[in-house]
Design a protein around this motif. Structure first.
Motif, PDB file in Angstrom:
ATOM      1  N   PRO A 384      89.262  57.845  86.648  1.00 12.71           N
ATOM      2  CA  PRO A 384      90.381  56.951  86.326  1.00 12.71           C
ATOM      3  C   PRO A 384      89.975  55.922  85.292  1.00 12.71           C
ATOM      4  O   PRO A 384      89.119  55.072  85.529  1.00 12.71           O
ATOM      5  N   SER A 385      90.564  55.999  84.112  1.00  8.41           N
ATOM      6  CA  SER A 385      90.283  54.990  83.091  1.00  8.41           C
ATOM      7  C   SER A 385      91.276  53.852  83.264  1.00  8.41           C
ATOM      8  O   SER A 385      92.076  53.835  84.200  1.00  8.41           O
ATOM      9  N   GLY A 386      91.221  52.892  82.364  1.00  5.45           N
ATOM     10  CA  GLY A 386      92.294  51.920  82.294  1.00  5.45           C
ATOM     11  C   GLY A 386      93.504  52.575  81.669  1.00  5.45           C
ATOM     12  O   GLY A 386      93.535  53.787  81.422  1.00  5.45           O
ATOM     13  N   VAL A 387      94.550  51.788  81.380  1.00  2.00           N
ATOM     14  CA  VAL A 387      95.786  52.342  80.832  1.00  2.00           C
ATOM     15  C   VAL A 387      95.599  52.611  79.339  1.00  2.00           C
ATOM     16  O   VAL A 387      95.243  51.721  78.576  1.00  2.00           O
ATOM     17  N   GLY A 388      95.818  53.864  78.941  1.00  2.00           N
ATOM     18  CA  GLY A 388      95.724  54.226  77.531  1.00  2.00           C
ATOM     19  C   GLY A 388      94.309  54.296  77.014  1.00  2.00           C
ATOM     20  O   GLY A 388      93.944  53.565  76.089  1.00  2.00           O
TER      21      GLY A 388
END
Length: 609
Positions: A384-388
């Protein structure tokens, strides 16, 4: 020798041989909100966006571009679990990409006055003094920057991007972009000699306007350049000559979701979808990987490994998108426009294993592939990365993977833009928490899921869950086995009315009826003709009874309705999300319904302060 001693000795021998060794995995260990990266907090209230990120050779300092602020930011990761901001450096333009050589950062800065009069510079920053020590003019607007492995020269993609409001947003639009090769003199702050490499006349789409997007350099000093909008790839030698150039090609996609109807259908066909690659990264001196984001004419929703002779070594096709859907990250609102949208790609060798990392911008996720055999990379993890997610850097010497995530949701009161730090560990993978891997639709497509809004435990230890109104055309009850890691959806039951998918449901709670069926609470929103209601659903998902609210409750209702349901004896209890019209400001209702007497009731509970 006793049996007990023999067992202990055997266990010790197996452990020594590695039979008991824990599989290595990447796990997220820290997040750094870039809006905090000033001593006085002066940028906390402004939009920030870490995009392209690089690291110093010792792996202790990160440098990232922040286009909205017009700055480069620095982060101290001497302790990667507790990253510390080192502040930002103003550049007087829009930073687009960064590379680090020694204690200097080279930053491409867009200073263009207009699309028709593009300009840019290469800013040289001393990382110790945090000062811009030099700035050299470039022949246009820079986009991507890369430095060779020994720090002898730099490649810059001069994009000269098009005006998307003109000509239906298509290439070509002049002036044309190019590739610039810059010599880096040792122990000097200057950029060195520049050579401008023309890329016009190579592509078939708009040969007069190559619009180069991304660059990377292999161990031979060869630069690979993607011409995204032209769906073309160019390989340039150290001396500036063209080694090869070729179309990035197209793919046929079967069982793909193309309708943004709030349902995960995966039942359409797209033929001849051009790849239009964005990011590119060499795997070795002969092979490179592309993230096929797409732009004008497509985007193949996956990623590809090419040989520099133009042949395709591996094509992910829809396997990456399917994997993303199985863990609940599929962006349904992008189904009609590039799906998961792979945008970034990087490589790194950890524990002797070469990995490829593919970032899906619209899905906020990173695919981790074992690339030991380039023709058959194996998906090992989804992180899971951050958003974008936009940019990545690997620091194998410290077992670190870093992602820069550009989306800042400040206007919506949401999560701020972050830099995320992952560590390669001798530990179990902590993500994902839930997957539908193991079940599929009749056409072989995955069972996607998302917006889980209510759950109830069964006596056998399994869990039943529902999705909310985001998937308005696909209301579903999911059966989950939490005894596995990650927990697995083992069955998906469509909720139907008269044999068709039930409409106008906002399922927010589920309870067992004790007879193999369920009671579902729907939140409701009367301004959108979505009723507050209770639904009795049988084990096949068919609604067998609907119970609406009585007039006394409807007279005081608001859009925030039922958020949960439980069954105690013959009574259903529903929690109301927020105050209704007759509630004091600090009290909220618990509503009851007796299944035998059909009587309604309500009690108040106090909100937490």
């Amino acid at each position: 020798m006793t049996t007990k001693f023999l067992a202990a000795a055997s266990a010790a021998a197996l452990a020594a041989s590695g039979a008991f060794a824990q599989e290595m995995n990447f796990n997220r260990i820290a997040s750094f909100p870039v809006a905090t990266n000033t001593a006085d907090g002066s940028i906390v209230g402004e939009e920030t966006s870490p995009e392209i990120i690089a690291a110093t050779a010792d792996g202790l300092t990160l440098v990232y571009t922040d286009s909205p602020l017009g700055v480069v930011g620095m982060i101290d990761i001497a302790d990667p679990r507790a990253p510390q901001g080192l502040g930002v450096i103003e550049l007087g333009g829009e930073p687009t990409s960064v590379a680090v050589v020694g204690r200097r950062a080279y930053v491409g800065v867009n200073t263009s006055e207009s699309f028709t009069n593009p300009s840019g510079a290469m800013a040289v920053i001393d990382l110790d003094s945090k000062a811009v020590v030099a700035s050299c003019e470039l022949p246009g607007q820079p986009d991507s920057v890369a430095v060779d492995s020994i720090g002898s020269f730099m490649a810059v993609a001069i994009e000269n991007e098009r005006d998307e409001d003109l000509g239906d947003g298509r290439v070509g639009q002049l002036p044309a972009g190019s590739l610039v090769l810059i010599e880096l003199a040792e122990n000097t702050a200057q950029c060195g000699t520049q050579r401008n490499i023309e890329l016009s006349g190579l592509a078939d789409v708009a040969p007069e306007d190559p619009e180069p997007e991304f660059v990377d350099i292999n161990g031979l000093g060869e630069t690979v350049v993607t011409l995204q909008e032209n769906n073309h790839i160019v390989v340039v030698a150290r001396d500036g000559s063209i080694v090869n150039h070729f179309s990035a090609g197209s793919v046929d996609l079967y069982s793909v979701d193309t309708a943004e109807e709030r349902a995960l259908t995966f039942d359409d066909t797209l033929l001849g979808v051009v790849r239009e690659p964005d990011a590119v990264k060499w795997i070795d001196d002969d092979h490179f990987a592309t993230a096929n984001e797409g732009d004008m004419d497509g985007g193949s929703r996956g990623w590809t490994i090419f040989n520099k002779d133009g042949s395709v070594i591996h094509e992910s096709n829809l396997s990456f998108e399917y994997a993303v859907a199985k863990v609940g990250h599929y962006p349904e609102r992008r189904s009609g426009n590039k799906g998961v949208e792979p945008e970034s790609v990087t490589t790194g060798t950890f524990g002797g294993t070469p990995y490829i990392f593919v970032g899906a911008e619209r899905s906020s996720i990173v695919g981790v592939y074992d690339a030991t055999t380039p023709s058959n990379p194996i998906l090992k993890q989804l992180l899971p990365s951050g958003v974008g997610p936009e940019g990545y850097v690997t620091i194998p010497g410290r077992n670190l993977l870093i992602s820069a995530n550009e989306a800042d949701l400040i206007e919506d009161g949401g999560a701020r833009a972050h830099v995320k730090i992952f560590e390669y560990q001798d530990a179990p993978a902590s993500y994902p928490h839930l997957t539908s891997d193991g079940i599929r639709q009749q056409n072989g497509a995955p069972v996607g899921w998302g917006a889980i809004s209510g759950m109830v435990a069964d006596a056998d230890g399994t869990i039943w869950a529902v999705n909310d109104s985001f998937y308005a055309l696909q209301p579903t009850i999911f059966h989950i086995d939490p005894s596995q890691t990650p927990a697995r959806i083992v069955k998906a039951i469509p909720v139907t009315r008269g044999g068709y998918p039930a409409q106008k449901l906002d399922m927010e709670g589920i309870a067992l009826d004790g007879e193999g069926g369920f009671w579902v609470a729907s939140e409701g929103r009367t301004d959108r003709v979505v009723p507050h209601a209770l639904y009795h659903v049988n084990g096949d998902g068919e609604i067998v009874k609907e119970i609406g609210l009585p007039p006394a409750l409807m007279a005081v209702e608001r859009r925030f309705g039922f958020e949960g349901i439980t069954k105690i004896g013959d009574t259903l209890w529903m929690a109301v999300q927020r105050e209704w019209k007759d509630d004091p400001s600090n009290l909220v209702k618990l509503v009851s319904y007796n299944l035998e007497t059909e009587e309604w009731g309500a009690v108040h509970y106090q909100k937490a302060t």
